[in-house]
Design a protein around this motif. Sequence first.
Motif, PDB file in Angstrom:
ATOM      1  N   ARG A 191       0.714  -1.240  -0.101  1.00  0.00           N
ATOM      2  CA  ARG A 191       0.097  -0.259  -0.047  1.00  0.00           C
ATOM      3  C   ARG A 191       0.575   1.289  -0.198  1.00  0.00           C
ATOM      4  NH1 ARG A 191      -5.301  -1.120   2.230  1.00  0.00           N
ATOM      5  NH2 ARG A 191      -5.943  -2.781   1.767  1.00  0.00           N
ATOM      6  N   HIS A 192       1.895   1.049   0.554  1.00  0.00           N
ATOM      7  CA  HIS A 192       2.817   2.354   0.664  1.00  0.00           C
ATOM      8  C   HIS A 192       4.106   2.030   0.394  1.00  0.00           C
ATOM      9  CE1 HIS A 192      -0.578   4.417   2.523  1.00  0.00           C
ATOM     10  NE2 HIS A 192      -0.748   3.597   3.097  1.00  0.00           N
ATOM     11  N   PRO A 193       4.576   1.812  -0.824  1.00  0.00           N
ATOM     12  CA  PRO A 193       5.917   1.525  -1.099  1.00  0.00           C
ATOM     13  C   PRO A 193       7.053   2.664  -1.080  1.00  0.00           C
ATOM     14  CG  PRO A 193       4.644   1.827  -3.206  1.00  0.00           C
ATOM     15  CD  PRO A 193       3.624   1.903  -1.833  1.00  0.00           C
ATOM     16  N   LYS A 194       6.469   3.708  -1.006  1.00  0.00           N
ATOM     17  CA  LYS A 194       7.545   4.702  -0.445  1.00  0.00           C
ATOM     18  C   LYS A 194       7.912   5.077   0.758  1.00  0.00           C
ATOM     19  CE  LYS A 194       5.898   7.736  -4.322  1.00  0.00           C
ATOM     20  NZ  LYS A 194       5.232   9.323  -4.733  1.00  0.00           N
ATOM     21  N   VAL A 195       7.224   4.282   1.686  1.00  0.00           N
ATOM     22  CA  VAL A 195       7.808   4.201   3.214  1.00  0.00           C
ATOM     23  C   VAL A 195       8.880   3.063   3.182  1.00  0.00           C
ATOM     24  CG1 VAL A 195       7.138   3.886   5.494  1.00  0.00           C
ATOM     25  CG2 VAL A 195       5.633   5.068   3.860  1.00  0.00           C
ATOM     26  N   ARG A 196       9.964   3.149   3.422  1.00  0.00           N
ATOM     27  CA  ARG A 196      11.120   2.404   3.793  1.00  0.00           C
ATOM     28  C   ARG A 196      11.147   1.961   5.268  1.00  0.00           C
ATOM     29  NH1 ARG A 196      16.358   2.183   4.973  1.00  0.00           N
ATOM     30  NH2 ARG A 196      17.495   0.342   4.217  1.00  0.00           N
ATOM     31  N   LEU A 197      10.978   0.702   5.527  1.00  0.00           N
ATOM     32  CA  LEU A 197      11.087   0.186   7.125  1.00  0.00           C
ATOM     33  C   LEU A 197      12.463  -0.444   7.086  1.00  0.00           C
ATOM     34  CD1 LEU A 197       7.486  -1.162   7.363  1.00  0.00           C
ATOM     35  CD2 LEU A 197       8.288   0.910   8.077  1.00  0.00           C
ATOM     36  N   ALA A 198      13.336   0.064   8.120  1.00  0.00           N
ATOM     37  CA  ALA A 198      14.410  -0.353   8.475  1.00  0.00           C
ATOM     38  C   ALA A 198      14.166  -1.191   9.744  1.00  0.00           C
ATOM     39  CB  ALA A 198      15.428   0.709   8.577  1.00  0.00           C
ATOM     40  N   LEU A 199      14.187  -2.604   9.894  1.00  0.00           N
ATOM     41  CA  LEU A 199      13.913  -3.246  11.087  1.00  0.00           C
ATOM     42  C   LEU A 199      15.271  -3.479  11.864  1.00  0.00           C
ATOM     43  CD1 LEU A 199      11.276  -5.596  10.003  1.00  0.00           C
ATOM     44  CD2 LEU A 199      11.035  -3.506  10.804  1.00  0.00           C
ATOM     45  N   ARG A 200      15.421  -3.004  13.272  1.00  0.00           N
ATOM     46  CA  ARG A 200      16.546  -3.220  14.122  1.00  0.00           C
ATOM     47  C   ARG A 200      16.349  -4.191  15.281  1.00  0.00           C
ATOM     48  NH1 ARG A 200      18.362  -1.530   9.929  1.00  0.00           N
ATOM     49  NH2 ARG A 200      19.270   0.435   9.525  1.00  0.00           N
ATOM     50  N   THR A 201      17.012  -5.387  15.283  1.00  0.00           N
ATOM     51  CA  THR A 201      16.575  -6.272  16.191  1.00  0.00           C
ATOM     52  C   THR A 201      17.487  -6.169  17.559  1.00  0.00           C
ATOM     53  OG1 THR A 201      16.193  -8.012  14.594  1.00  0.00           O
ATOM     54  CG2 THR A 201      16.521  -8.775  16.716  1.00  0.00           C
ATOM     55  N   THR A 202      16.489  -5.622  18.574  1.00  0.00           N
ATOM     56  CA  THR A 202      17.081  -5.379  19.921  1.00  0.00           C
ATOM     57  C   THR A 202      15.984  -5.792  20.879  1.00  0.00           C
ATOM     58  OG1 THR A 202      16.426  -3.218  19.754  1.00  0.00           O
ATOM     59  CG2 THR A 202      18.910  -3.521  19.178  1.00  0.00           C
ATOM     60  N   ILE A 203      16.369  -5.617  22.119  1.00  0.00           N
ATOM     61  CA  ILE A 203      15.289  -6.022  23.169  1.00  0.00           C
ATOM     62  C   ILE A 203      15.345  -5.002  24.224  1.00  0.00           C
ATOM     63  CG2 ILE A 203      14.945  -8.416  22.163  1.00  0.00           C
ATOM     64  CD1 ILE A 203      16.834  -9.403  24.748  1.00  0.00           C
ATOM     65  N   GLY A 204      14.287  -4.998  25.194  1.00  0.00           N
ATOM     66  CA  GLY A 204      14.413  -4.168  26.528  1.00  0.00           C
ATOM     67  C   GLY A 204      14.882  -2.950  26.382  1.00  0.00           C
ATOM     68  N   ASP A 205      16.162  -2.983  27.287  1.00  0.00           N
ATOM     69  CA  ASP A 205      16.707  -1.729  27.522  1.00  0.00           C
ATOM     70  C   ASP A 205      17.427  -1.012  26.313  1.00  0.00           C
ATOM     71  OD1 ASP A 205      16.036  -1.740  30.237  1.00  0.00           O
ATOM     72  OD2 ASP A 205      18.023  -2.846  30.829  1.00  0.00           O
ATOM     73  N   GLU A 206      18.074  -1.948  25.261  1.00  0.00           N
ATOM     74  CA  GLU A 206      18.495  -1.476  24.233  1.00  0.00           C
ATOM     75  C   GLU A 206      17.484  -0.751  23.280  1.00  0.00           C
ATOM     76  OE1 GLU A 206      21.132  -4.218  22.125  1.00  0.00           O
ATOM     77  OE2 GLU A 206      20.609  -5.581  23.792  1.00  0.00           O
ATOM     78  N   THR A 207      16.267  -1.071  23.174  1.00  0.00           N
ATOM     79  CA  THR A 207      15.190  -0.702  22.378  1.00  0.00           C
ATOM     80  C   THR A 207      14.804   0.724  23.025  1.00  0.00           C
ATOM     81  OG1 THR A 207      14.527  -2.687  21.717  1.00  0.00           O
ATOM     82  CG2 THR A 207      13.182  -0.841  21.334  1.00  0.00           C
ATOM     83  N   ARG A 208      14.747   0.754  24.450  1.00  0.00           N
ATOM     84  CA  ARG A 208      14.302   1.959  24.882  1.00  0.00           C
ATOM     85  C   ARG A 208      15.287   3.085  25.058  1.00  0.00           C
ATOM     86  NH1 ARG A 208      12.160  -1.948  28.766  1.00  0.00           N
ATOM     87  NH2 ARG A 208      14.198  -1.964  30.107  1.00  0.00           N
ATOM     88  N   GLN A 209      16.598   2.751  24.934  1.00  0.00           N
ATOM     89  CA  GLN A 209      17.632   3.660  25.066  1.00  0.00           C
ATOM     90  C   GLN A 209      17.742   4.250  23.841  1.00  0.00           C
ATOM     91  OE1 GLN A 209      19.118   4.883  27.650  1.00  0.00           O
ATOM     92  NE2 GLN A 209      20.714   5.962  26.485  1.00  0.00           N
TER      93      GLN A 209
END
Length: 293
Positions: A115-133
């Motif tokens: 639906r929105h090919p102009k939006v590029r999603l860059a996924l980064r795998t982290t958890i918990g404290d790393e994501t919040r920081q």
Amino acid sequence: MELRLLVTFEKVATVLSFTRAAAELSYAQSSVTSQIRALETSLGAELFDRLGSRIRLTEAGERLLPYARQIIELTEEARAAVTEPEEPSGTLTVGTMESLTSYRLPPLLEFFHHRHPKVRLALRTTIGDETRQALRQGTYDVGFLMEEETEHPGLQTAVLAVEPLALVAAPGHALAGVPVATADLTGRPLLATEPGCAYRDLFERELSALEPVEFMEFGTIEATKRAAAAGLGIALLPEVTVAAELAEGSLVRLAWQAPFTLRTQLAWRSGKRLPAHARLFVEQARRLVSEQG
């Protein structure tokens, strides 16, 4: 103070590296260094302590950083108000985790792909404290959390779903088909993903109240499931990640009720005005992830 100098300062302060900041800003390292010196000269204060190959913010740098971020965000907000296109576009850096990426996010990713090919999603795998920081520092635009708590300092969150958990083992396990208390799990082989994962840490907290706990760690959910199915021990995992194995009978669910509740959440930095493509992501995450849960 020039905006470009504040942008460079904010990037260096976030990553604490002139080399990495130069790469992310597509500058020569000498340009980053000269811009920081120009900003320090205009303010009459040093912003970074140079410690050999490492740097850290000075007290002046610490005081400047929140103002720099506010100025940058207000500038972006003003630009977006004037130029924001009707069709959302741009890159969105998303903090996520294995269980959500594999089992919760495919409908959301498919929606944006088609639906929105102009939006590029860059996924980064982290958890918990790393994501919040990373969210507080602005490294991530939005991030998924699977936490017991739903309020996190410096962050705004949207609760998407309660995340049921399942304690699983191989068919024929001694505890299969009978009521299981926490005390029944002591002294038995336990399998787990890496530390920092909320359900693993909470499970460890419950068991440690009775005796010291040691887990056989497998890193990923897939490896942990395979080990449990092979009879190596018991594992606590999000129900969505073991639904197929429970249905086919390669794993069985033990009759133990977790005394804690996890919620899948989407978070972003408090006070940050999300651009159109980020607001769309939050809206669709609310709809598509919530529908599954």
